[in-house]
Design an enzyme around this catalytic site. Sequence first.
Site, short mmCIF file in Angstrom:
data_model
loop_
_atom_site.label_atom_id
_atom_site.label_comp_id
_atom_site.label_asym_id
_atom_site.label_seq_id
_atom_site.Cartn_x
_atom_site.Cartn_y
_atom_site.Cartn_z
N ASP A 208 0.90 -1.00 0.03
CA ASP A 208 -0.04 0.02 0.03
C ASP A 208 0.81 1.24 -0.04
O ASP A 208 1.22 1.94 1.07
CB ASP A 208 -0.94 0.00 1.30
N SER A 229 7.00 3.16 0.14
CA SER A 229 7.79 4.29 0.57
C SER A 229 7.05 5.52 -0.26
O SER A 229 6.60 5.44 -1.20
CB SER A 229 9.28 4.42 0.05
N ASN A 254 11.29 -6.89 -8.83
CA ASN A 254 10.53 -5.60 -8.93
C ASN A 254 11.90 -4.50 -8.98
O ASN A 254 12.72 -4.67 -8.27
CB ASN A 254 9.44 -5.34 -7.90
N PHE A 258 10.27 3.56 -6.23
CA PHE A 258 9.50 4.53 -5.23
C PHE A 258 8.57 5.20 -6.15
O PHE A 258 8.42 6.45 -6.28
CB PHE A 258 10.62 5.46 -4.82
N SER A 341 16.56 0.77 -0.86
CA SER A 341 16.03 0.00 -2.11
C SER A 341 17.08 0.02 -3.23
O SER A 341 18.02 1.06 -3.34
CB SER A 341 14.74 1.05 -2.70
N PRO A 342 17.10 -1.03 -4.12
CA PRO A 342 17.98 -1.17 -5.12
C PRO A 342 17.62 -0.40 -6.31
O PRO A 342 18.41 -0.47 -7.30
CB PRO A 342 18.06 -2.54 -5.05
N ASN A 343 16.46 0.24 -6.18
CA ASN A 343 16.01 1.01 -7.60
C ASN A 343 16.18 2.19 -7.69
O ASN A 343 15.37 2.78 -8.64
CB ASN A 343 14.45 0.16 -7.78
N THR A 344 16.56 2.70 -6.74
CA THR A 344 16.87 4.39 -6.70
C THR A 344 18.28 4.77 -6.75
O THR A 344 19.16 4.22 -5.89
CB THR A 344 16.24 5.03 -5.74
N LYS A 383 15.64 0.99 7.60
CA LYS A 383 15.44 -0.38 6.61
C LYS A 383 16.81 -0.29 5.80
O LYS A 383 17.10 0.58 5.08
CB LYS A 383 14.22 -0.14 5.68
N ASN A 412 15.55 -5.37 3.05
CA ASN A 412 14.87 -4.98 1.86
C ASN A 412 15.16 -6.19 0.87
O ASN A 412 15.61 -7.13 1.22
CB ASN A 412 15.59 -3.56 1.30
#
Length: 524
Positions: A208, A229, A254, A258, A341-344, A383, A412
């Site tokens: 969510d 986030s 994924n 963010f 997060s590995p995606n930022t 985190k 994470n």
Amino acid sequence: MDDHPPQEKRGVDRWRDAARTHVYDNKQSQYDSPACNKYIGECSALWSDGVHRAHLPKIHDDFHEAQEVKDERQESGGGGHEQCCQDRDLDRRIIRFYDPKNDRSIQIAPGLDFGSSTARSNFGGAIARGGWTSNREEATRFGWLFTATKLVNPFFALLDAESAHRLAVLAASQHFLPKEKRPDPDVLGLEVWGRKFRNPVGLAAGFDKNAEAVEGLLGLGFGFVEVGSVTPMPQEGNLKPRIFRLPKDGAIINRCGFNSEGIVVVAKRLGAQHGKRKLEETTSTLPSSIDEAKQGGKAGPGILGVNIGKNKTSEDAAADYVQGVHTLSQYADYLVINVSSPNTPGLRKLQGRKQLKDLVKRVQAARDEMQWAEDGPPPLLVKIAPDLSKQDLEDIAAVSLNLRLDGLIISNTTLSRPDPVSSHPLAKEDGGLSGKPLFDLSTIVLREMYILTRGRIPLVGCGGISSGEDAYKKIRAGATLVQLYTAFAYGGPALIPQIKAELAECLKRDGFKSVQEAVGADCR
């Protein structure tokens, strides 16, 4: 000990541990009068001949008011007991009971005529059979509702991953999901950061993201739900497709990046939910116990966490987190700084010793400069990633202890592709891996961090949990609370009561009387 036929035992057991009625505990009070004794006699008849008066729950304080009105009528020549029992408003007060074992008030059959032998017989028989007092039928019904949700899982599997996710959030936001009304096993209850959790099983951030379905998700029986986030400014995230299922491995990759509607939109939603809860507490005619009020969080019956991130193009990460704290912390039972997060791009660099220390100090200062009520500011957690070296973990532990961080979430998603995912065609996709293949790696990091922090900081175990046994292993490795996401995406609502029941069984099997007793058991 009282002996009761099997059909009556359920009714008796429900109130076995309840407090004696105020009338019997205070025999010399104003209630010790012929009129009152007659009234109590008729009340007792409602519970059948086999259910003794000591098993009656504590009569709510409204009985005091009922008695006062009755006394006034008697003094003025009114109808006394019979008229009192025929008065609908007064009758509601008289038959409202408080169940201290389950911390709830029960208003039974408003308008019931106590003078009717038929009413007494029918109602007493229902209670004797457990119809009004047993949880067995209720448990069966709600168990079926949760189990029935498995029927729609194949439908969600037909949709692409992101569409299925959006539909699931919509269903939760519109209250299309079952609501858990069965009490959790007592062994699962615990207190962390001065907040009472009904159970240690929570929903991780990422499901969510924009706080659209907090009430519906808490209603599923999670002990806590973490939204986000959330970034200061709205951003779309990375290009689609960005979520990839690996169902045979119970995993997901994924690279969402963010995607967020921004703190303003989220703050409005959380503010509306917070206001709704306060209004319900103010206008409710049914009293709640002190313990029940403390157990509820700022968004409902469970605890609400808010996970804060930074915008992709931001040059001052700390400023983004500070803005998130200033805007959202008033609605949060706890806050999370997501630096893993590995995606930022560049985000994980904030886990370095100096960077993390500077960031945490600025965020703590921003939180502490705000005005807070008696409960104080929300706890602040960080985190972290599972892809950290021994030195990285030691640095994070040192910063956490020195700055008295309130907690760590471990962990994470991972950039690695452990077996059996390594041979999967989708393994080459960029992004973080979650689900069962992450369990061992995240649990190793969790255990190491528990040892490094000497058990002085509450840890939240996250990564690969899909059963009560998995949750139990996390707790034994040092987790005070646990979170799931990927398993919930695959298993749906039916997984939640299953995990809680299995976890309770694991604790009892090994002789633990509470979750706290089991925390870090494998590290001692």
